[in-house]
Design an enzyme around this catalytic site. Structure first.
Site, PDB file in Angstrom:
ATOM      1  N   SER A  27     -73.555  15.563   1.422  1.00  0.00           N
ATOM      2  CA  SER A  27     -72.086  14.870   0.815  1.00  0.00           C
ATOM      3  C   SER A  27     -71.130  15.830   1.004  1.00  0.00           C
ATOM      4  O   SER A  27     -70.786  16.582   2.110  1.00  0.00           O
ATOM      5  CB  SER A  27     -72.429  14.264  -0.500  1.00  0.00           C
ATOM      6  OG  SER A  27     -71.310  13.557  -0.992  1.00  0.00           O
ATOM      7  N   ASP A  45     -85.526  -1.262  19.772  1.00  0.00           N
ATOM      8  CA  ASP A  45     -86.176  -0.115  19.861  1.00  0.00           C
ATOM      9  C   ASP A  45     -87.592  -0.298  20.191  1.00  0.00           C
ATOM     10  O   ASP A  45     -88.322   0.661  20.243  1.00  0.00           O
ATOM     11  CB  ASP A  45     -86.484   0.867  18.448  1.00  0.00           C
ATOM     12  CG  ASP A  45     -86.618   0.132  17.340  1.00  0.00           C
ATOM     13  OD1 ASP A  45     -87.382  -0.855  17.441  1.00  0.00           O
ATOM     14  OD2 ASP A  45     -86.288   0.388  16.382  1.00  0.00           O
ATOM     15  N   ASP A  61     -89.414  -4.144  12.870  1.00  0.00           N
ATOM     16  CA  ASP A  61     -90.089  -3.359  11.911  1.00  0.00           C
ATOM     17  C   ASP A  61     -89.025  -3.233  10.719  1.00  0.00           C
ATOM     18  O   ASP A  61     -89.490  -2.435   9.684  1.00  0.00           O
ATOM     19  CB  ASP A  61     -90.621  -1.989  12.240  1.00  0.00           C
ATOM     20  CG  ASP A  61     -89.455  -1.195  13.013  1.00  0.00           C
ATOM     21  OD1 ASP A  61     -88.326  -1.610  12.960  1.00  0.00           O
ATOM     22  OD2 ASP A  61     -89.740  -0.001  13.224  1.00  0.00           O
ATOM     23  N   ASP A  81     -74.615   4.748   5.367  1.00  0.00           N
ATOM     24  CA  ASP A  81     -73.818   5.608   4.341  1.00  0.00           C
ATOM     25  C   ASP A  81     -72.627   4.798   4.040  1.00  0.00           C
ATOM     26  O   ASP A  81     -71.805   4.483   5.015  1.00  0.00           O
ATOM     27  CB  ASP A  81     -73.400   6.993   4.954  1.00  0.00           C
ATOM     28  CG  ASP A  81     -72.856   7.943   3.910  1.00  0.00           C
ATOM     29  OD1 ASP A  81     -72.113   7.304   3.100  1.00  0.00           O
ATOM     30  OD2 ASP A  81     -72.844   8.988   4.079  1.00  0.00           O
ATOM     31  N   HIS A 128     -76.063   6.944   1.082  1.00  0.00           N
ATOM     32  CA  HIS A 128     -75.401   8.075   1.274  1.00  0.00           C
ATOM     33  C   HIS A 128     -76.517   9.131   0.648  1.00  0.00           C
ATOM     34  O   HIS A 128     -76.831   9.316  -0.784  1.00  0.00           O
ATOM     35  CB  HIS A 128     -74.142   8.189   0.282  1.00  0.00           C
ATOM     36  CG  HIS A 128     -73.630   9.271   0.009  1.00  0.00           C
ATOM     37  ND1 HIS A 128     -72.998  10.000   0.901  1.00  0.00           N
ATOM     38  CD2 HIS A 128     -72.908  10.090  -0.970  1.00  0.00           C
ATOM     39  CE1 HIS A 128     -72.282  10.971   0.904  1.00  0.00           C
ATOM     40  NE2 HIS A 128     -72.397  11.194  -0.405  1.00  0.00           N
TER      41      HIS A 128
END
Length: 559
Positions: free
Chosen positions: A201, A278, A282, A440, A477
């Site tokens: 952060s 990908d 999942d 985030d 975050h």
């Protein structure tokens, strides 16, 4: 590439300084160990200009613990640097710190860069990265320092003092670093062989700024979810607070502008379009870049034809929320910050806290008091009023402004002076690892991606020989979110710096039931409690190999 970050990337490319040579980089030698017999006579051996040692305490083994493991015996040194009384606000200031010096030292120094507004001297243990850590730098044998960054409370009122602003932005690191190395030399009879700085952060921002300003002081930089352009992110979050308040079904409660049910709806829609990109469905969006092209908020989320009930978004919500994800703007259309990627981690309490509470409780004070020139008046300052009545364009202008009293703008002292020029770091053999959660809610991974693209461009298209960036799918975050977000990046950083072993991936785990570092309540019930995934250096993505247990990192490859 995410087309929404091209504007920010172009800015970085203009600012970047080319460094495309391919000469071999220096190899740094490994640290060597030393020992400290006791803490008893340490105070008499520690001295540094403008520094007061307040206490030296012997800390017995097991007084502190990490993930249930006792941390070995060490000495705690508490002190202050540069005590003064401000001529501007009349308040007393100092850079408070503590150092923890292991009796059995591994020869390394770690600067623990703390988060938020700083203002507190946290226990100097040293993060290794990710949520629910299973180890820390102190336990590994590092000498660790922690500080309050030059003010004694985690509130924004220090922003009235010009020097306190600068200490918070970057100067505390510059002052503490040589002092800490001198204290280490006084304690062990030698200085640190290798020095590292890390944080998440605002702590990630501290480490990123240090990479540009103090490249000669550290050998390894560990940067987590950085507030790379923190003042702009805070103003963008205030813009979001205004938007959610305008969309709220309950006046005064911005969380009703984008409810938990609606955020879950969008997260599921993102998964529906992006989860399998990908190679396997999942519950994780690992190809973040491809997802931004595959998902469309207007097309892929139902539009309400009647009342909002959690199964749709209103047209006004799609317009307002979509504009925030594309990049918040001022009232006159100036882009404030950057875009945010669509991901699967929006339905969490942590995401909601940053979006709905932080604008008035965190961002307003920082924007109005710490970065604005001139600052708001401390007397009667109210964050909610500042958000509700404040003009975004005016906020943006004031964090870029200067005056005789405040000669450095808030933006200037909070950001690296030239973030894409890390030639000094590179050519002395130092290394940098950066990670950022793709969910985030306050600092966008798009901003860090744009920074890294600028760094690559400034280094002939590839910066991987000294800096690597890892996106953490689903992570909020610094921790949390539907993610495998428990990982150690300090060990691979040390191995890269001191052994030349560049990390081609970092294994991350989920924190399910029974996890020693604590349970992540955001994990989907269908996941294995011990799910693992490889985190991949950008631009590579973790892709399913086509066979094998989908709960295991070994079934995925970085491609």
């Amino acid at each position: 590439m995410n087309f929404r970050i091209l504007g920010a990337m172009a800015t970085l490319l203009v600012a970047g300084c080319g460094d495309s040579d391919e000469a071999p980089l220096p190899n740094l030698t490994a640290a060597t160990t030393s020992s400290l017999a006791s803490c008893a006579d340490l105070a008499a051996r520690l001295a540094y200009p403008d520094t007061s040692i307040m206490a030296v305490n012997a800390i017995a083994a097991g007084t502190l613990a990490v993930a249930g493991k006792p941390i070995p015996a060490h000495c705690q040194v508490q002190g202050q640097m540069h005590r003064r009384t401000s001529a501007v606000d009349g308040q007393a200031y100092a850079i408070g710190f503590e150092m923890r010096l292991p009796l059995n030292w591994n020869g390394r120094f770690y600067y623990q860069a703390n988060g938020g507004l700083d203002g507190s001297v946290l226990a100097a243990t040293g993060m290794v990265g990710g949520g629910g850590p299973l180890d820390n730098a102190l336990n590994m044998g590092f000498a660790v320092i922690s500080s309050d960054a030059g003010h004694g409370a985690p509130t924004p009122f220090f922003g009235i003092d010009p020097q306190a602003r600068l200490d918070y932005g970057y100067q505390a690191v510059g002052k503490l670093t040589p002092m800490a190395k001198a204290l280490i030399r006084g304690a062990y009879g030698k200085g640190p062989d290798r020095s590292y700085i890390g944080g998440c952060s605002n702590g990630g921002r501290h480490a990123m700024v240090a990479a540009a300003r103090y490249a000669d002081q550290y050998d390894g930089y560990l940067v987590g979810n950085p507030g790379y352009r923190l003042p702009l992110a805070a103003i963008a979050n205030i813009a979001g607070g205004k938007t959610y308040a305008a969309l709220a079904s309950t006046p005064g409660d911005p969380s009703t502008g984008f409810t938990a049910a609606e955020r879950g709806l969008v997260s599921r829609a993102v998964l529906g379009k992006c989860d399998a990109l990908d190679g396997v469905a999942d519950g994780l969006v690992q190809d973040t870049g491809a997802c931004q092209a595959a998902f469309d908020l207007n097309r892929d989320v139902p539009t309400c034809s009647g009342a909002r009930d959690g199964s749709c978004l209103s047209a006004a919500q799609k317009s307002g929320i979509g504009a925030l994800f594309s990049g918040a703007k001022t009232e006159t259309g100036t882009t404030i910050y950057t875009s945010f990627p669509y991901d699967a981690g929006f339905a969490t309490a942590g995401w909601a806290s940053w979006k709905f509470s932080a604008p008035s409780t965190r961002d307003a004070g920082a924007v109005g008091l710490v970065w604005a020139v001139p600052p708001e008046s401390v007397a009667g300052f109210d964050g909610a009023t500042f958000v509700a009545n404040g003009n975004l364009g005016n906020m943006l202008a004031r964090v870029n402004a200067t005056s005789p009293t405040y000669p450095e703008s808030g933006y200037a002292f909070m950001t690296p002076p030239n973030g894409s020029n890390l030639a000094a770091l590179k050519h002395r053999g130092a290394k940098m690892l950066v990670y950022h959660g793709t969910s985030d809610p306050i600092f966008s991974s798009d901003d860090t991606t744009a920074w890294y693209e600028g760094l690559r461009a400034a280094n002939g298209g590839d910066a991987a020989n000294f800096a690597r960036y890892f996106r953490v799918p689903g992570m909020n975050h610094c921790s949390g979110g539907p993610a495998t977000e428990q990982f150690d990046m300090l060990t691979p950083l040390v191995n890269w710096v001191e052994k030349g072993q560049a990390p081609d991936s970092v294994t991350a785990g989920a924190r399910g039931a029974g996890n020693a570092g604590g349970v992540n309540s955001d994990l989907p019930a269908a996941w294995s409690a011990s799910r693992s995934r490889p985190l991949c250096p950008y631009p590579k993505v973790a892709r399913y190999k086509g066979s094998g247990d989908v709960e295991q990192a070994s079934s995925f490859a970085c491609q």
